[in-house]
Design a protein around this motif. Sequence first.
Motif, mmCIF file in Angstrom:
data_model
loop_
_atom_site.group_PDB
_atom_site.id
_atom_site.type_symbol
_atom_site.label_atom_id
_atom_site.label_comp_id
_atom_site.label_asym_id
_atom_site.label_seq_id
_atom_site.Cartn_x
_atom_site.Cartn_y
_atom_site.Cartn_z
ATOM 1 N N UNK A 148 -43.689 8.755 -47.890
ATOM 2 C CA UNK A 148 -44.232 8.807 -46.558
ATOM 3 C C UNK A 148 -43.175 9.445 -46.534
ATOM 4 N N UNK A 149 -42.704 11.519 -46.333
ATOM 5 C CA UNK A 149 -42.199 11.894 -46.220
ATOM 6 C C UNK A 149 -41.422 11.877 -44.026
ATOM 7 N N UNK A 150 -40.255 11.583 -43.540
ATOM 8 C CA UNK A 150 -39.986 11.468 -42.403
ATOM 9 C C UNK A 150 -40.644 13.375 -41.421
ATOM 10 N N UNK A 151 -41.422 13.101 -40.591
ATOM 11 C CA UNK A 151 -41.778 14.087 -39.697
ATOM 12 C C UNK A 151 -41.345 14.351 -38.511
ATOM 13 N N UNK A 153 -41.417 13.437 -35.120
ATOM 14 C CA UNK A 153 -42.135 12.164 -34.060
ATOM 15 C C UNK A 153 -42.447 10.849 -35.315
ATOM 16 N N UNK A 154 -42.525 11.260 -36.663
ATOM 17 C CA UNK A 154 -42.741 10.081 -37.314
ATOM 18 C C UNK A 154 -41.221 9.665 -38.427
ATOM 19 N N UNK A 155 -41.755 8.342 -38.607
ATOM 20 C CA UNK A 155 -41.008 8.137 -39.111
ATOM 21 C C UNK A 155 -41.338 7.607 -40.752
ATOM 22 N N UNK A 156 -40.611 7.680 -42.238
ATOM 23 C CA UNK A 156 -41.506 7.571 -43.472
ATOM 24 C C UNK A 156 -40.391 6.282 -44.122
ATOM 25 N N UNK A 157 -40.992 6.892 -45.505
ATOM 26 C CA UNK A 157 -40.320 5.413 -46.095
ATOM 27 C C UNK A 157 -38.826 5.691 -46.767
ATOM 28 N N UNK A 158 -38.133 4.505 -46.804
ATOM 29 C CA UNK A 158 -36.840 4.247 -47.110
ATOM 30 C C UNK A 158 -36.290 5.081 -48.370
ATOM 31 N N UNK A 159 -36.913 4.416 -49.626
ATOM 32 C CA UNK A 159 -36.481 5.201 -50.830
ATOM 33 C C UNK A 159 -36.507 6.692 -50.773
ATOM 34 N N UNK A 160 -37.840 7.675 -49.818
ATOM 35 C CA UNK A 160 -37.587 9.194 -50.119
ATOM 36 C C UNK A 160 -36.769 9.896 -49.049
ATOM 37 N N UNK A 161 -37.131 8.917 -48.006
ATOM 38 C CA UNK A 161 -36.048 9.382 -46.511
ATOM 39 C C UNK A 161 -33.886 8.510 -46.762
ATOM 40 N N UNK A 162 -34.598 7.513 -46.894
ATOM 41 C CA UNK A 162 -32.899 6.712 -46.316
ATOM 42 C C UNK A 162 -31.894 7.211 -47.748
ATOM 43 N N UNK A 163 -32.800 6.316 -48.522
ATOM 44 C CA UNK A 163 -32.467 6.701 -49.748
ATOM 45 C C UNK A 163 -31.831 8.201 -50.214
ATOM 46 N N UNK A 164 -32.960 8.955 -50.440
ATOM 47 C CA UNK A 164 -32.917 10.745 -50.666
ATOM 48 C C UNK A 164 -33.471 10.655 -52.138
ATOM 49 N N UNK A 165 -33.440 9.630 -53.119
ATOM 50 C CA UNK A 165 -34.242 9.726 -54.067
ATOM 51 C C UNK A 165 -35.104 10.744 -54.506
ATOM 52 N N UNK A 166 -35.606 11.548 -55.512
ATOM 53 C CA UNK A 166 -36.036 12.288 -56.196
ATOM 54 C C UNK A 166 -37.184 11.730 -56.323
ATOM 55 N N UNK A 167 -39.045 11.669 -56.329
ATOM 56 C CA UNK A 167 -39.713 11.595 -57.250
ATOM 57 C C UNK A 167 -40.984 12.681 -57.235
ATOM 58 N N UNK A 168 -41.683 13.347 -57.539
ATOM 59 C CA UNK A 168 -42.029 14.756 -57.001
ATOM 60 C C UNK A 168 -43.293 14.703 -57.043
ATOM 61 N N UNK A 169 -43.938 13.305 -57.695
ATOM 62 C CA UNK A 169 -45.484 12.955 -57.680
ATOM 63 C C UNK A 169 -45.754 11.880 -58.560
ATOM 64 N N UNK A 170 -44.651 11.009 -58.055
ATOM 65 C CA UNK A 170 -44.756 9.069 -58.603
ATOM 66 C C UNK A 170 -44.635 8.687 -59.959
#
Length: 431
Positions: A148-151, A153-170
């Motif tokens: 769930x990426x930030x958009x 007015x929308x807040x997404x998940x902590x690993x992809x947005x706050x931490x900034x780790x890369x996981x392209x497809x799971x």
Amino acid sequence: MDTGSTAWMLASTALVCLMVPGLALFYGGMVAAKSVLNMIMMTFGSVALVGCIWVVYGFSASFGDSIGGAGILGDVTEFFGMSGVMKDDPKAVIPLSVFAAFQALFAALTAALICGAISDRIKFGAWMTFTGIWVTLVYLPVAHWVFAFDGKGVVGGWIVNKLGAIDFAGGTAVHINSGAAALAVILVLGKRIGWKKEGGAERPHNLPLVMLGAGLLWFGWFGFNGGSALTSSNAASVVVLNTFTATCSAMLGWLVVEKVRDGHATSLGAASGAIAGLVAITPSCGAVSPLGALALGAIGGAVCALAVGLKYKLGYDDSLDVVGIHLVGGITGTLLVGVLATADAPNGVDGLLYGGGLGLLGKQAVGAFAVLLYSFGVTWVIAKVLDRTMGLRVRPEVEAGGVDVHLHAESAYDLAHPAGPEAAPAPVAAG
């Protein structure tokens, strides 16, 4: 709205759907003949159940606006019952409905992966109950963290947005998640009857089915990884190339280890190596170059080939090597992003070998082990509670006689009763 990208996402969704029979055949061929239908039923059954959960609240919990902005779980009410998903948004690149269908199959396949570790010995009803609870408490939060990426007015998940780790497809949300869960359930459920540390588990009953299943999974994985680009673009093209490349080198890496260790290169090893490569490249397919994918696949295939033997040393009965391939392969691919990533790839970030330092590797490690610990811990509690209440395991006589006949009143190969299945012995209760 981009019609080309929409067409690609529709095609990718269909490709990922083909992975369902691919997984069923891959797993089904590896079990004994008396258990193949049960394995196929567990695969298809979990997909059906998760698909229903996804429509009601699963999509919203994964991709809704993060509750309290914490990045832990999406708002379950935002898309409850897929409300608002059918609206035509002229500002969107692809329809939200095709994205929802695409991600539904990710959730369904992640749950289905777990059943390969516990073949021959779990009640079908207990498996379905476990699947529904596990998807709700484990997969949906983790998918929110990772996908769930930030958009606006929308807040997404902590690993992809706050931490900034890369996981392209799971690599984390799908493979580490399912592998850690599989290990937890194995420890609660126990070993199969007659399983020994030196290869006492039953041999695959149909290796051509295993190879066919692996081929279908490889084919579908182009949609799994390529569709995660969400556009018909150069990024999707690079991802497809890297997915193919890593799978080839992983198969060879596994076979080399097998030949050196055992003296034989086997068809089961080739199929397992291909899946190991697909698992390892999943998080990194948008971060590495084709040469990086070659290296990553070879490392992933070799490491997973060595890891599958750990069950005999440590004494856990991972029936079809879900831990050795998905957990170990997922960790390997996720961590190697921090080493092999290049800014020339679609993700645009340099790893250690390209002068990026240790920062990205650290982020990858935090993301990987956070998912591992959460999935293992919560899954162990779920399995333990179910085992104490409804009971997870079939009776010894059911396990010995074969779960196909006793749980489903069917036999995959009715060779002993040419008059038809009605001539087969009556099933007994599984409890």
